[in-house]
Design a protein around this motif. Sequence first.
Motif, short mmCIF file in Angstrom:
data_model
loop_
_atom_site.label_atom_id
_atom_site.label_comp_id
_atom_site.label_asym_id
_atom_site.label_seq_id
_atom_site.Cartn_x
_atom_site.Cartn_y
_atom_site.Cartn_z
N MET A 31 0.84 -1.19 0.00
CA MET A 31 0.00 0.00 0.00
C MET A 31 0.88 1.24 0.00
O MET A 31 2.01 1.22 0.48
N VAL A 32 0.33 2.32 -0.53
CA VAL A 32 0.93 3.64 -0.40
C VAL A 32 -0.10 4.52 0.30
O VAL A 32 -1.22 4.67 -0.19
N LEU A 33 0.27 5.07 1.46
CA LEU A 33 -0.66 5.85 2.27
C LEU A 33 -0.07 7.21 2.58
O LEU A 33 1.15 7.38 2.61
N GLU A 34 -0.95 8.16 2.86
CA GLU A 34 -0.51 9.52 3.12
C GLU A 34 -1.23 10.08 4.34
O GLU A 34 -2.44 9.88 4.51
N SER A 35 -0.49 10.75 5.21
CA SER A 35 -0.95 11.47 6.40
C SER A 35 -2.32 11.03 6.92
O SER A 35 -3.36 11.55 6.49
N VAL A 71 9.01 -0.26 5.45
CA VAL A 71 8.34 1.04 5.39
C VAL A 71 9.31 2.07 4.82
O VAL A 71 10.38 2.30 5.38
N LYS A 72 8.92 2.70 3.73
CA LYS A 72 9.78 3.67 3.04
C LYS A 72 9.10 5.03 2.99
O LYS A 72 7.95 5.15 2.57
N GLU A 104 3.83 10.95 2.93
CA GLU A 104 3.50 9.76 2.14
C GLU A 104 4.50 8.64 2.41
O GLU A 104 5.71 8.86 2.47
N PHE A 105 3.97 7.42 2.54
CA PHE A 105 4.79 6.25 2.83
C PHE A 105 4.41 5.08 1.93
O PHE A 105 3.24 4.89 1.58
#
Length: 213
Positions: free
Chosen positions: A46-50, A66-67, A102-103
Amino acid sequence: MTLNKTIAALTLLLLIGGYLIYKVFFVPSEMSAAKRNTENNAASYMVLESQNIVVGKDIDQGYYDVKALDNEAVFAGEKMHKNAVLHADPSYMNEKFSIKGEFEFKPSEFKKVVKKNQKLIMKDPGYYVVGTEIPAGNYVLSRTTDTVRVFVDIKDETQTESLQTIQWEIGEKVKKPIVLNLKKGYNVYIDKTGKDEFISNEGDLILEVKEQE
């Protein structure tokens, strides 16, 4: 309802039912470092943001690399520069944490640490298991730079107490060799931070083989 719609509805119900059965019976509710591997890792990319995150709702439980994809991002209270990586960070069911920026959450694959000339090269901070990523054996620990603060915590399979901890401050010179006796199942946690208190992937930790099982 037409025949086609009936078939479509039944197909959807079967898919949903199959997914729920998989989640309940085939995805383990308890995570164990001793049993972790790529096949058992229930994490999903997944790519998630704040946002505030609840494991099991916003992301699946499991182990993630986690990047940070933004500068000055924050993951569960830890500050990270862009492209900094935490290896095999565990996310437990119903755990709650927040992110700022964003991660990328990538399921960990637990590959063996890179080895060159009898030396294991450990770059990313995070969580490692002896016997999976690190071969069991005796090692001498060193680092390639003194510009980051280093903390290493070694625990046995139960993870109830620390067997050995190593801490090097920025600029500190290592006065004597640090010998590690790593047995299969031991858990090794590595933390590296710079002067700005951000997690750092700068420099490497080196495990030089003295004796390998």
